[in-house]
Design a protein around this motif. Structure first.
Motif, short mmCIF file in Angstrom:
data_model
loop_
_atom_site.label_atom_id
_atom_site.label_comp_id
_atom_site.label_asym_id
_atom_site.label_seq_id
_atom_site.Cartn_x
_atom_site.Cartn_y
_atom_site.Cartn_z
N ASP A 1 39.34 -7.88 28.26
CA ASP A 1 37.93 -7.46 28.24
C ASP A 1 37.62 -6.66 26.98
OD1 ASP A 1 35.44 -7.61 29.38
OD2 ASP A 1 35.65 -5.79 30.59
N ARG A 2 37.91 -7.26 25.83
CA ARG A 2 37.68 -6.61 24.53
C ARG A 2 37.62 -7.68 23.45
NH1 ARG A 2 42.10 -7.14 21.34
NH2 ARG A 2 44.10 -7.57 22.36
N ALA B 1 30.05 0.11 18.38
CA ALA B 1 30.97 0.65 19.38
C ALA B 1 32.05 -0.35 19.79
CB ALA B 1 30.18 1.11 20.60
N SER B 2 31.71 -1.62 19.86
CA SER B 2 32.70 -2.62 20.31
C SER B 2 33.85 -2.75 19.34
CB SER B 2 32.03 -3.98 20.47
OG SER B 2 31.05 -3.95 21.47
N LEU C 1 30.74 -4.28 33.54
CA LEU C 1 30.08 -5.28 32.73
C LEU C 1 29.76 -4.78 31.32
CD1 LEU C 1 28.98 -8.16 32.91
CD2 LEU C 1 26.80 -7.20 33.69
N GLN C 2 29.75 -3.51 31.13
CA GLN C 2 29.26 -2.95 29.87
C GLN C 2 30.04 -3.37 28.62
OE1 GLN C 2 28.10 1.15 29.83
NE2 GLN C 2 27.00 1.01 31.79
N PRO C 3 31.37 -3.52 28.67
CA PRO C 3 32.05 -3.98 27.46
C PRO C 3 31.52 -5.32 26.95
CG PRO C 3 33.64 -3.09 29.00
CD PRO C 3 32.34 -3.15 29.73
N LYS C 4 31.24 -6.25 27.85
CA LYS C 4 30.71 -7.57 27.43
C LYS C 4 29.29 -7.44 26.89
CE LYS C 4 33.43 -10.39 30.70
NZ LYS C 4 34.20 -9.30 31.32
N VAL C 5 28.46 -6.63 27.55
CA VAL C 5 27.08 -6.48 27.10
C VAL C 5 27.04 -5.80 25.73
CG1 VAL C 5 24.84 -5.44 27.63
CG2 VAL C 5 26.23 -6.42 29.47
N ARG C 6 27.82 -4.75 25.56
CA ARG C 6 27.89 -4.09 24.25
C ARG C 6 28.36 -5.06 23.18
NH1 ARG C 6 30.14 0.45 27.14
NH2 ARG C 6 32.22 -0.27 26.48
N TYR C 7 29.36 -5.85 23.53
CA TYR C 7 29.90 -6.82 22.58
C TYR C 7 28.81 -7.77 22.09
CZ TYR C 7 32.20 -11.17 21.14
OH TYR C 7 32.57 -12.31 20.48
N TYR D 1 24.75 3.51 22.01
CA TYR D 1 24.50 3.35 23.45
C TYR D 1 24.42 4.72 24.12
CZ TYR D 1 25.68 -1.43 22.34
OH TYR D 1 25.68 -2.67 21.78
N TYR D 2 23.45 4.86 25.00
CA TYR D 2 23.22 6.13 25.66
C TYR D 2 22.84 5.91 27.12
CZ TYR D 2 23.18 7.62 20.84
OH TYR D 2 23.53 7.83 19.53
N ASP D 3 23.06 6.95 27.90
CA ASP D 3 22.75 6.89 29.33
C ASP D 3 21.28 7.19 29.60
OD1 ASP D 3 25.41 6.37 29.91
OD2 ASP D 3 25.91 8.51 29.97
#
Length: 501
Positions: free
Chosen positions: A379-380, A478-479, A15-21, A36-38
């Motif tokens: 997904d981009r 990042a996106s 899911l992270q690519p969409k959330v970052r976008y 973005y970090y862990d």
């Protein structure tokens, strides 16, 4: 550049690519760089996006934004939402909430709700095979009774919550972003070249059609008389009242503004343009755009996305006959979403201005800023910048029946909205209206629009200027630039913010 805002994502990797976008798109509109970090940073402000967050255990510098996994399940299939939660003036298509979060934290999944509109989910999932144009009544905004600027409202909620956290910490890390030349907002000027007369008889036929249009379709004998008078004066002085490209360029140069001209090269459909770029006199007439240093764009034909190669062929033909286009808008705003942006990537088109409703002013995706459309299959984000179409002469006159002061109020209302939001959109005025023989008064409305933009602190410019500016800004997200990763101090993993439950 300001220090990046740290964002910690607590959601599945898929899911992270969409959330970052979503976060990148929204914060880029504010000019706030993010990373973005862990694990959480040592100090705030920072954002935690996750589920089962225990609000009482969050540090003062953290803004929690709820992640509701059920909200994202729609995007795993082809269904659409059938209702929206009014939510006290901030409608939600995914109303799921985190029960233990209160303001300034965000208890609903803002990212999922914004992604629904930014991805144009409804029109991509409900389009019929033969449908290439989207009118406002077909939209999610009309069906769900949602305001057209809904993503702007999500952004205001996110930004307002972040500012509360910053004020609590006594910090002001980011200032409101500005456009080139210090402008508070931007309006991209453009002209779709739909008609170029070959001679007297083309002018005469267009004049007759125009008068009949005012009399029969619009039932406006006054405009019919004014258009006929304009035509007569033009013919008396041996002028072309319908092409008007050189005249527009000359006036804009005096005003020190530049616009984008969309030029068509194909005639595949009855509503396509009348001219042929293969004809040398037409090519030489349109070369004026390049010689004056103006922005040449492709005006994709009505059916150019019915087959993937058609758009590529048109881009190649315009390159051969005039120059390589960097921008584009579809004729009649007719296109298939993924076919268009995929073809534009292949053709080297950098920005597009097709996302607008023919019959209604304002945003088509709920957003008043440029953005990169999302490629669901890969997904981009697509590598094509979208500068939404908010204002069009045809919308105001032909669809809404506005003219004179009523049309000006509608234009001013749209510009005032852009100014309040610090946004950017495109406007298109067809050259055919500038000779006084088509829609009387609409040439004056265009020049008034430029004047008002300048008076209210805005920038009136062309698409290539906004594209260059926005792509430079995109390098910090990042996106859109996956190599960007600025350093930031972190806690170790063992001291990460605990989850509730």
């Amino acid at each position: 550049m300001s220090k990046p805002l740290p964002i910690v994502l607590r959601c599945g990797d898929a899911l992270q690519p969409k959330v970052r976008y979503v976060f990148d798109t929204l914060f880029m509109a504010r000019g706030i760089p993010v990373a973005y970090y862990d694990t959480p940073p040592v100090e705030g402000p920072w954002i935690l996006y996750g589920d089962a967050i225990e609000a009482s255990r969050l540090p003062d510098g953290c803004l929690a934004a709820a992640h509701c996994p059920n909200a994202w399940r729609l995007f795993e299939g082809t269904d659409d939402v059938d209702s929206a939660d009014p939510n006290d003036g901030l409608p939600l298509v995914f109303p799921q909430r985190a029960a233990n979060l209160e303001m300034p934290h965000i208890p609903f999944d803002l990212a999922a709700n914004a992604f629904y509109f930014l991805s144009s989910w409804t029109e991509r999932r409900t389009r019929k095979a033969e449908q290439t144009r989207r009118l406002y009544p077909d939209s999610a905004f009309a069906r769900l009774e949602i305001p057209q600027d809904i993503v702007d409202r999500y952004l205001e909620t996110l930004d307002g919550s972040l500012q509360q956290v910053c004020e609590r910490l006594g910090r002001i890390d980011w200032r409101r972003s500005v456009w080139p030349k210090g402008a508070s907002y931007a309006l991209v000027l453009s002209h779709d070249v739909d008609f170029v007369p070959y001679g007297f008889w083309d002018i005469a036929k267009q004049g007759a059609k125009t008068v009949l249009r005012h009399l029969v379709r619009q039932r406006d004998p006054k405009d019919a008389v004014l258009a006929a008078k304009g035509l007569g004066l033009a013919l008396l002085h041996r002028q072309d009242p319908y092409g008007c490209v050189p005249e527009i360029i000359a006036r804009e140069k005096k005003l020190r503004v530049r616009s984008s001209f969309q030029v068509a090269v194909a005639r595949r459909h009855p509503v396509d343009v009348n001219y042929r770029i293969e004809d040398d006199p037409i090519r030489d007439y349109l070369r004026t755009i390049l010689e004056a240093g103006f922005d040449l764009c492709l005006h994709g034909s009505y059916s150019s996305t019915e087959h993937p190669d058609r758009y590529l062929e048109e881009a190649a033909l315009l390159t051969r006959r005039l120059a390589r286009p960097l921008g584009s808008r579809q004729h009649f705003l007719s296109f298939d979403y993924d076919t268009l942006f995929t073809a534009q990537e292949r053709a080297g088109i950098l920005y597009d201005m097709s996302m607008g409703f023919p019959d209604r002013s304002g945003p088509r995706t709920g957003f008043s800023h440029p953005y990169f459309p999302y490629c669901l299959p890969d997904d981009r984000p697509y590598n094509v910048l979208q500068i939404g179409l908010f204002l069009m002469d045809v919308t105001l006159r032909s669809y809404q029946g506005l003219k004179g002061e009523a049309a000006w109020r509608a234009i001013r209302h749209t510009l005032d909205g852009l100014q309040r939001k610090g946004g950017c959109a495109s406007a298109v005025w067809h050259p055919i209206v500038f000779g006084g023989a088509r829609d009387p008064g609409y040439d004056r409305l265009y020049w008034d629009m430029i004047r008002y933009t300048h008076e209210t602190g805005g920038l009136a410019t062309d698409g290539r200027t906004v594209n260059e500016f926005w792509r430079r800004r995109a390098q910090a997200y990042a996106s859109f630039n996956r190599t960007f990763r600025p350093p930031v101090p972190h806690l170790d993993a063992a001291s990460a913010i605990p989850q509730g439950g």
